[in-house]
Write an enzyme that holds these catalytic residues in place. Structure first.
Site, short mmCIF file in Angstrom:
data_model
loop_
_atom_site.label_atom_id
_atom_site.label_comp_id
_atom_site.label_asym_id
_atom_site.label_seq_id
_atom_site.Cartn_x
_atom_site.Cartn_y
_atom_site.Cartn_z
N GLY A 14 7.01 5.55 7.58
CA GLY A 14 6.15 6.73 7.49
C GLY A 14 6.19 7.52 8.78
N CYS A 39 14.08 10.91 6.05
CA CYS A 39 14.01 10.60 7.49
C CYS A 39 15.38 10.76 8.13
CB CYS A 39 13.49 9.18 7.68
SG CYS A 39 14.41 7.96 6.74
N GLU A 97 9.43 1.97 10.66
CA GLU A 97 10.51 2.93 10.35
C GLU A 97 9.86 4.31 10.31
OE1 GLU A 97 13.58 2.26 10.07
OE2 GLU A 97 13.78 0.18 9.42
N GLU A 150 10.04 17.04 13.94
CA GLU A 150 10.79 16.78 12.71
C GLU A 150 10.42 17.86 11.69
OE1 GLU A 150 9.48 13.26 10.54
OE2 GLU A 150 11.46 13.05 9.64
N LYS A 194 0.90 -1.16 0.00
CA LYS A 194 0.00 0.00 0.00
C LYS A 194 0.94 1.21 0.00
CE LYS A 194 -2.14 3.56 2.08
NZ LYS A 194 -1.95 4.39 0.87
#
Ligand code: NAP
Length: 465
Positions: free
Chosen positions: A210, A266, A232, A363, A158
């Protein structure tokens, strides 16, 4: 993206929607789950040589078609074309790593001799759901699928709703690489369908790359069903610079490490923690480096900084920057949307963010860097670890004892000394704290979706070679 995000290709450099896709309905999802379950029955028993041949062919296709695949990434999410082509080529290295090493890594481990001796084997679990992000639309998927399928699992992808053509291209590459029908399928569905799919008994495990929010909901749905997950998630990687560091190299790498993939990685360096003795010089040079970046159309090979992937990301980054500045952070560069078509945000540098401000605690997913001053190494390590995240970290120093302390004391899944954090198929990759759990790549990534089984034999039986 939200649960109602349409599945569509929208060029972030222009804002133009080029193609939309109908999400699969329940009947189509059910057909694909059934196909996955029946494919697993055969694939789990396929000789390892057949599975490694498929992953090798997949690598060859990724390499051979890297220009076409790179152009698709650039179109759907705005990655500068040179880096997009490199991403497809990097996927090929992960495929080859497992093609070359699976035999050794999956070999039964024999323990003891004679009666009661045993062996440890790794057996696949079944159909795994992979929920993936748009920022490395090929790499994130391939680093799951290469080890998982080589271990004998089957995969259902997905992908992010803004990269449907990348998702379909990966499914097509797998078919052409010779994976049997149903071993790797794409599900064109929105995020609202994920929990329901996880509830289905035919799915045995899930992996997500994600955001924290997506991580929480997938972990909750998997937890309800007692299914294994690998997560992750986000990061706010520190990049520490000590007085003995090579200043020129550190600054050049810092600019690249912050702005790689238009700042949407990331493991991009996000918090620059600089010893106070060199903070002035570092800041001046770093701001110059950020200012000099060539901003433009990501399809132009000369472009260093393209658009963010969506207009929503620009809004969120701008909120974080303006709130931080309102709370007292110093704005040294940028801090605004660019006055042009598309989802462009100016290269931005802010310094000394107050505790609790977005720049200090969240972030920043775009080309916005935050600079902190540290009194000494203890202070630098304290600031670096004062984060809810623990994905990657970099430290720059010419002192071996300092390097060792950073290596051992920085709270992260990966620490680079005098370099930029990057993934590599030979090394395990993943995070701690709110950056998630589990590991991808290397042997750890191969074993994540396997049953590590102990078989011990007595009564005069010797386990066969
Ligand atoms: P995201 O919004 O979480 O989306 C990632 C995937 O999760 C998409 O397929 C998305 O589908 C789906 N999703 C979103 N919310 C969900 C929910 N509540 N339930 C089930 N699925 C859901 O993240 P993103 O904005 O695409 O990616 C950026 C984030 O990923 C950043 O935080 C970044 O640091 C992190 N990331 C981490 C790594 C790592 O290796 N640790 C690597 C790359 C990126 P839709 O698109 O349909 O919403």
């Amino acid at each position: 993206m939200s649960a109602t995000t349409p599945i569509a290709t929208t060029n972030p450099a222009t804002g133009e929607t080029i193609r939309t896709f109908e999400p699969y309905d329940d009947a189509e999802i059910d057909r694909r789950l059934a196909r996955a379950a029946s494919a697993f029955a055969g694939w789990r028993r396929a000789p390892l040589a057949v599975r490694t041949a498929a992953v090798r062919r997949l690598g060859d296709l990724l390499d051979a078609e890297k220009e076409r695949l790179g152009a698709l990434m650039t179109l759907e999410m705005g990655k500068p074309i040179v880096a997009a082509i490199e991403e497809a080529a990097k996927c090929a290295t992960a495929c080859r790593y497992y093609a070359d090493n699976a035999d050794r890594l999956l070999a039964p481990r024999r323990i003891g001799e004679g009666d009661g001796a045993g062996e440890v084997v790794h057996q696949p679990l079944g159909p795994v759901l992979a929920v993936m992000p748009w920022n490395f639309p090929f790499w994130q998927v391939v680093r799951f699928l290469a080890p998982a399928l080589t271990a004998g699992n089957v995969g259902l992808l997905k992908h992010s709703s803004n990269v449907p053509q990348c998702a379909l291209a990966i499914e097509d590459l797998c078919a052409r690489a010779g994976y049997p029908d149903g071993v790797f399928q794409t599900l064109l569905v929105g995020s609202a369908a994920v929990a329901r799919i996880l509830d289905d008994d035919r799915i045995v495990a899930a992996t997500l790359t994600g955001s924290e929010g997506a991580g929480r909901s997938i972990a909750a749905a998997a937890g309800r069903n007692l299914k294994k997950t690998v997560l992750e998630l986000g990061g706010s990687d520190p990049f520490v610079v000590m007085p003995s560091a090579d200043m020129v190299k550190a600054v050049k790498t810092a600019v690249t490490a912050r702005t790689i993939n238009n700042g949407q990685s990331c493991i991009a360096a996000k918090r620059f923690i600089v010893h106070e003795r060199i903070a002035g010089e570092f800041t001046t040079r770093f701001v110059e480096g950020m200012k000099a970046l060539r901003v433009g159309d990501p399809a132009d090979p000369e472009t260093q900084l393209g658009p963010l992937a969506t207009a929503t990301l620009v809004d969120e980054l701008h909120r974080q920057v303006t709130e931080s500045v309102a709370l007292g952070a110093k704005l040294l560069l940028g801090g605004k949307r660019l006055d042009r078509k598309g989802a462009f945000y100016a290269a931005t540098v802010i310094a000394d963010p107050p505790e609790g401000s977005p720049a200090a605690s969240e972030e920043l997913f775009g080309p916005a860097a935050v600079i902190f001053r540290a009194r000494d190494i203890d202070d630098a390590i304290r600031i670096a670890n004062d984060s809810p995240f623990g994905l990657g970290a970099a430290a720059w120093t010419a002192d071996a004892a300092e390097a060792r302390r950073f290596g051992l004391e920085l709270e992260a899944g990966t620490v680079f000394i005098n370099g930029m954090v990057a993934s590599d198929p030979r090394f395990p990759f993943g995070g701690i704290k709110r950056s998630g759990y589990g590991r991808e790549l290397a042997s750890e990534g191969l074993y994540e979706f396997t049953n590590t089984k102990t078989i011990r034999a007595g009564g005069g039986i010797t386990l066969s070679e």
